[in-house]
Design a protein around this motif. Structure first.
Motif, mmCIF file in Angstrom:
data_model
loop_
_atom_site.group_PDB
_atom_site.id
_atom_site.type_symbol
_atom_site.label_atom_id
_atom_site.label_comp_id
_atom_site.label_asym_id
_atom_site.label_seq_id
_atom_site.Cartn_x
_atom_site.Cartn_y
_atom_site.Cartn_z
ATOM 1 N N VAL A 1 1.103 -1.329 0.091
ATOM 2 C CA VAL A 1 0.461 -0.527 0.174
ATOM 3 C C VAL A 1 0.770 0.855 0.544
ATOM 4 O O VAL A 1 0.505 2.430 -0.222
ATOM 5 N N PHE A 2 2.615 1.286 0.086
ATOM 6 C CA PHE A 2 3.332 2.255 0.412
ATOM 7 C C PHE A 2 4.594 2.034 0.136
ATOM 8 O O PHE A 2 4.837 1.004 0.881
ATOM 9 N N VAL A 3 5.270 2.322 -0.817
ATOM 10 C CA VAL A 3 6.593 2.189 -1.061
ATOM 11 C C VAL A 3 7.345 3.315 -0.701
ATOM 12 O O VAL A 3 6.794 4.658 -1.132
ATOM 13 N N ASP A 4 8.348 4.003 0.146
ATOM 14 C CA ASP A 4 8.977 4.876 0.739
ATOM 15 C C ASP A 4 10.405 4.628 0.031
ATOM 16 O O ASP A 4 11.050 3.802 0.475
ATOM 17 N N GLU B 1 5.749 -0.578 2.427
ATOM 18 C CA GLU B 1 4.223 -1.296 3.605
ATOM 19 C C GLU B 1 3.216 -1.718 2.857
ATOM 20 O O GLU B 1 3.244 -1.569 1.744
ATOM 21 N N ARG C 1 1.039 3.272 11.833
ATOM 22 C CA ARG C 1 0.855 2.312 12.518
ATOM 23 C C ARG C 1 0.457 2.390 14.144
ATOM 24 O O ARG C 1 1.457 3.500 14.525
ATOM 25 N N VAL D 1 6.920 9.388 11.390
ATOM 26 C CA VAL D 1 7.234 7.789 11.322
ATOM 27 C C VAL D 1 8.373 8.086 10.764
ATOM 28 O O VAL D 1 9.300 8.149 10.026
ATOM 29 N N ARG D 2 9.334 6.642 11.012
ATOM 30 C CA ARG D 2 10.625 6.889 10.563
ATOM 31 C C ARG D 2 11.079 7.534 10.523
ATOM 32 O O ARG D 2 12.371 7.874 10.102
ATOM 33 N N ALA E 1 1.572 6.781 3.139
ATOM 34 C CA ALA E 1 2.382 6.197 4.061
ATOM 35 C C ALA E 1 1.313 5.900 5.821
ATOM 36 O O ALA E 1 0.522 7.038 6.182
ATOM 37 N N LYS F 1 10.148 11.015 10.771
ATOM 38 C CA LYS F 1 9.893 11.653 9.459
ATOM 39 C C LYS F 1 8.674 12.938 10.511
ATOM 40 O O LYS F 1 7.527 11.537 11.412
#
Lengths: 119, 373
Positions: free
Chosen positions: A33-36, A54, B301, B352-353, B298, B355
């Protein structure tokens, strides 16, 4: 095409290497659903966590397969991360890197070695 | 401890499920279709879930009628059980002396006794907890499986096998004879959609599941999609969104405490933590569970710290559940924030990470519920 134990594929393209994840990895991760992705221009060392994927279930890291520089990332994944599931070996590529030493590619697994690796 | 297996295990394996341990049980996490497809199929048709790992418990009055069992149970829950009519079910929670939530559960009045469904992870503790009550016997139900059939096609699919369930309303409870034995059915579930939970004799569970799966539009759904479905519905998960450290008012579950148990009610208090919980109801909570909509793609979680400003040093809250909402088509989360930051539209930042990513407070649920009231 060469493969890592982290289930990445590496496809040489001139002086660059295109990197993505294998169909096996995409299936195991589930719906993505998500690629960083990293910034182009980033210098990376082998083993650096440079991509976060993700899936509906969890976040997973993708490691730099070789020393080098990221020169291009797959912008299409920003809007359509599902490409990684649908077409992991072509449209779902992650980034192109310029390796510090192209011959390092020789140390990675061949397709048949990778197939044995995943059993 | 050895994993426990539900009566549906052979069917899960036949269907190609990826199994995994959950609360001590070997459960289907997903089937070959995958979490996203299972989630969407449940919303479009109907999803069949094995929830046999949940604790089914009967409370029998020692003498007299069901009112005796209801009065006894009210000593452990802040809920109006005595006023629950026969054939009806209600959401409840076991509270702690400090006002926290030991577990959440469903309580049904089955005429001459109560039927409880406890979370799998807390079932043994819940049964032990019930053991302190006087005037009742606690009977853990063995030899029965529990299925959930959820989604817009659930009514039609189940009514074809068990005529009469279409007439039930949301939170009705009934015992119906069927070719699969006596079924204890409630019109309820944990997906935000219409549907049923069906307690079935263990030796009939596979046959009932097969009959339901044979209906067009009914698909098996694993625990992966069960989690994304309940998250979209804004429903809290015990152990994550609600714990012993969260009180029902902060958890936005004040609606489950009926007037009769509140200050000024005929049976006000009389449950563990009544002091702090009734005070929180009167004064309003200092923090509250809210919906959170991350701006990008993103997911944020569980455990993601929340900040009031992009550069703030101390977090003001935390995400307790988060992931991707397949029906919403975007990442969704819920978490706790201070009372003055609960207004829909409030902009916060989740880290998140490393950021700080913008996230907006939104009303729950993320998707309107479709219960048949």
């Amino acid at each position: 095409m060469k493969y890592t134990e982290e289930h990445e594929w590496l496809n040489p393209e001139g002086e660059l290497i295109v990197v993505g994840i294998t169909e096996h990895a995409a299936t195991q991760l589930g719906d993505i659903v998500f690629v960083d992705l990293p910034e182009p221009g980033t210098t990376v060392s082998k083993g650096d966590e440079i991509v976060v994927i993700e899936s509906v279930k969890a976040a997973s890291d993708i490691l730099a397969p070789l020393d080098g520089e990221i020169v291009e990332v797959n912008e299409a994944l920003a809007d359509n991360p599902a490409l990684v599931n649908e077409d992991p070996l072509e449209g779902g590529w992650f980034f192109k890197m310029k390796p510090a030493n192209m011959t390092e590619l020789d140390s990675l697994m061949t397709e048949s070695e990778y197939m044995d690796f995943i059993g | 401890m050895a994993l426990r297996y539900t009566p549906l295990t052979p069917l899960h394996e036949e269907l190609g499920a990826r199994m995994g341990p959950f609360a001590g049980w070997n459960m289907p996490i997903q089937y070959p279709a995958g979490v996203m497809a299972e989630h969407l199929a449940c919303r479009a048709g109907a999803g069949l879930f094995d929830v046999s790992h949940m604790g089914q418990v009967l409370l029998h009055p020692l003498s007299g009628g069901v009112a005796e069992a209801a009065t006894a149970l009210e000593k452990l829950v802040p809920v109006d059980v005595a006023g629950l009519p026969a054939g009806r079910q209600r959401y409840a929670m076991f509270t702690t002396e400090a006002g926290g939530i030991l577990d959440d559960l469903m309580v049904a009045n089955r005429g001459d006794h109560l039927f409880l469904v406890l979370n799998a992870a807390n079932a043994a503790a819940g049964i032990a907890h019930l053991g302190q009550l006087r005037g009742i016997t606690v009977e853990p139900v063995t030899g029965r499986a529990l299925l959930a059939l959820q989604g817009p096609a659930a009514e039609c699919a189940l009514n074809a096998l068990v005529p009469g369930v279409a007439e039930m309303r949301f939170m009705d409870a009934a015992t119906l004879d069927s070719p699969f034995g006596a079924l204890w059915i409630t019109r309820s579930g944990y997906t935000g959609d219409d549907g049923y939970e069906i307690s079935v004799p263990a030796d009939q569970a596979v046959a009932l599941a097969r009959a339901l799966l044979a209906v067009d539009g009914v698909v098996p759904v694993g625990l992966g999609a069960r989690d994304s479905l309940r998250l979209e519905a804004g429903l809290p998960l015990h152990g994550q969104d609600i714990t012993e450290a969260t009180d029902p008012v902060a958890a936005d579950l004040g609606w489950a405490i009926q007037k009769v148990r509140r200050t000024g009610g005929a049976r006000a208090g009389g449950f563990p933590g009544a002091g702090p919980i009734l005070a929180a109801l009167a004064e309003g909570p200092s923090r509250r569970r809210v919906g959170l909509s991350p701006e990008g793609r993103a997911p944020m979680r569980a455990g993601t710290p929340l900040f009031a400003a992009e550069t703030a040093t101390a977090p003001v809250g935390e995400v307790t559940s988060g992931g991707f909402g397949p029906s919403v088509g975007a990442p969704i989360s819920m978490g706790y924030v201070p009372a003055d930051l609960t207004a829909p539209g409030t902009r916060l930042y989740g880290e998140v990470r490393g950021k700080r990513l913008p996230v907006t407070v939104v009303p729950l649920p993320f998707r309107p519920s479709t219960y048949k009231r």
